[in-house]
Write a protein that holds these residues in place. Sequence first.
Motif, short mmCIF file in Angstrom:
data_model
loop_
_atom_site.label_atom_id
_atom_site.label_comp_id
_atom_site.label_asym_id
_atom_site.label_seq_id
_atom_site.Cartn_x
_atom_site.Cartn_y
_atom_site.Cartn_z
N LEU A 174 -16.14 24.12 39.29
CA LEU A 174 -17.03 24.99 40.05
C LEU A 174 -17.81 25.91 39.12
N ASN A 175 -17.14 26.55 38.17
CA ASN A 175 -17.81 27.45 37.27
C ASN A 175 -18.82 26.73 36.38
N LEU A 176 -18.47 25.54 35.93
CA LEU A 176 -19.41 24.78 35.10
C LEU A 176 -20.63 24.36 35.91
N ALA A 177 -20.40 23.98 37.18
CA ALA A 177 -21.53 23.58 38.03
C ALA A 177 -22.46 24.75 38.30
N GLN A 178 -21.91 25.96 38.33
CA GLN A 178 -22.70 27.16 38.57
C GLN A 178 -23.33 27.69 37.28
N THR B 277 -14.66 33.06 34.21
CA THR B 277 -14.59 34.48 34.50
C THR B 277 -13.15 34.95 34.68
N GLN B 278 -12.99 36.25 34.59
CA GLN B 278 -11.68 36.85 34.80
C GLN B 278 -11.20 36.63 36.23
N GLU B 279 -12.12 36.68 37.19
CA GLU B 279 -11.74 36.45 38.58
C GLU B 279 -11.17 35.05 38.78
N MET B 280 -11.76 34.07 38.06
CA MET B 280 -11.27 32.70 38.19
C MET B 280 -9.83 32.60 37.69
N PHE B 281 -9.54 33.23 36.55
CA PHE B 281 -8.17 33.20 36.03
C PHE B 281 -7.22 33.98 36.94
N TYR C 39 -13.79 31.45 46.91
CA TYR C 39 -14.32 31.90 45.62
C TYR C 39 -15.74 31.37 45.40
N ARG C 40 -15.97 30.12 45.80
CA ARG C 40 -17.31 29.53 45.66
C ARG C 40 -18.34 30.30 46.52
N LEU C 41 -17.93 30.69 47.72
CA LEU C 41 -18.81 31.47 48.58
C LEU C 41 -19.00 32.88 48.03
N ASP C 42 -17.98 33.41 47.35
CA ASP C 42 -18.13 34.71 46.68
C ASP C 42 -19.24 34.67 45.65
N LEU C 43 -19.28 33.58 44.86
CA LEU C 43 -20.31 33.44 43.83
C LEU C 43 -21.70 33.39 44.45
N GLY D 251 -19.89 23.38 44.06
CA GLY D 251 -20.81 24.36 43.50
C GLY D 251 -22.26 23.95 43.53
N ALA D 252 -22.54 22.74 44.03
CA ALA D 252 -23.93 22.25 44.01
C ALA D 252 -24.59 22.25 45.39
N GLY D 253 -23.86 22.67 46.41
CA GLY D 253 -24.44 22.70 47.75
C GLY D 253 -24.88 24.10 48.13
N HIS D 254 -25.09 24.31 49.43
CA HIS D 254 -25.50 25.62 49.94
C HIS D 254 -24.66 25.98 51.17
N PRO D 255 -23.34 26.00 51.04
CA PRO D 255 -22.51 26.31 52.21
C PRO D 255 -22.67 27.74 52.70
N GLN D 256 -23.22 28.62 51.85
CA GLN D 256 -23.40 30.01 52.26
C GLN D 256 -24.45 30.16 53.37
#
Length: 454
Positions: A31-35, A40-44, A88-92, A314-319
């Motif tokens: 997800l992070n690479l796709a974005q 990030t610290q949040e991911m860990f 988390y993906r929606l948070d981004l 990470g490549a869509g638009h679910p938001q």
Amino acid sequence: MTLTQRLATRRLEFGLLVCAALIIAVTLVSLNLAQGQALTQEMFWVIGGFLVVFTIAHLALCFTAPHADQVMLPVASVLNGLGLVMVYRLDLAEGTALANRQVMWSLVAVALMVAVLVIIRDHRVLTRYSYVLGLIGLILLALPLVWPASAVNADARIWISIGPFSVQPGEFSKILLLLFFAQLLVTKRALFTVAGYRFLGLEFPRLRDLAPIIGVWGFAILIMAGENDFGPALLLFSTVLGMIYLATGRASWLMIGAFLVALGGTAVYQVSDKIQARFSNFQDPVGNYDTTGYQLSQALFGMSTGGISGTGIGAGHPQLVPVAESDFILAAIGEELGLIGLSAVLVLFAIFVTRGMRTALLTRDSYGKLVASGLSLTIAIQVFVVTAGISALLPMTGLTTPFMSQGGSSLMANYILLGLILRISDAAHRQALSMGTGVGAGAGAAPLAQEVRA
């Protein structure tokens, strides 16, 4: 039994939990690479929180229920983890920080599951408090009707506000009410098994024996009308109806239930603008795109864009789907992971429900059978209704996706549910070992209804 022996007893569970952790970690990194973002610290924090939560759960099971089913907790962990990833993906995308809160809710939920296993050493103890549990369940279900309205969802009175937190008491009431109805079916089974009338080859109960199911139906209708939301009432009535069928084996109860649902639904439809709007959206969501059909339309557009394999994490638009992190989290998964990913999630739920039903078959006491089957059935019904809602197969009900949707009430209630099933599973396996029989010996020899009546 030493610690080494306890850990060895649950090797399968530990291995599956390791696999679950790897799946979640790889998904988050992807997800992070796709974005195009650094790790990030949040991911860990999400990965670390996931590992800590389920390590605690595994160790607790080694001590409190070493012989319980070893598949259900790993399945719940994968579902919980995928829900965390999507939140988390929606948070981004939206600039929120709901994932951190969801990790904390997961920790609290698992702690409640462990508390259930520690406090309830024998599930049959609950039979002593069945009426008290039923009364508490009724109070919790009706509480939003008298509590000051919460701002979480103004058009559906299913939430209450306690300080900075909002709680959905109906999530907990369903478990308490199912415990009550399981005991009622055991002690009053004659009411549900006495033959009355025969019609089209089916045996229907006598009219005076319909009182329990009529009472549940009437209460569900009152709650549906008062809270302006038919999801919790539909879930409760359908689960109780399914438990009656499992206890009696009579299809006539299903026909009676279907008639009552149609009658009650039609009556409430006449007086509820919200239910009328949801039914209209179900018929033609795109026709109401500019108003009440926007949410469902966007979900359908997103899943259509995802297709078979999805747009990629990470490549869509679910938001673009309102409250995608809650009611429509399966639509977000369908968009980015496609039909394949969504089907995998549904298979995980199917495994969870199947293992719960297997526990019901292995359990020798009728109460344990009905509790395990009822709790498993409520998960199956809830997932079916949510999936049908996001795909316009049924009107939306506002139910959450178990273990996945953002929010504490649903997560805590479902881990309590899991704790109860694991307690029953541990007792069933202990009894099988004490009798020197195999775990699956005779498990499928007779239908569940025959075993409950025995």
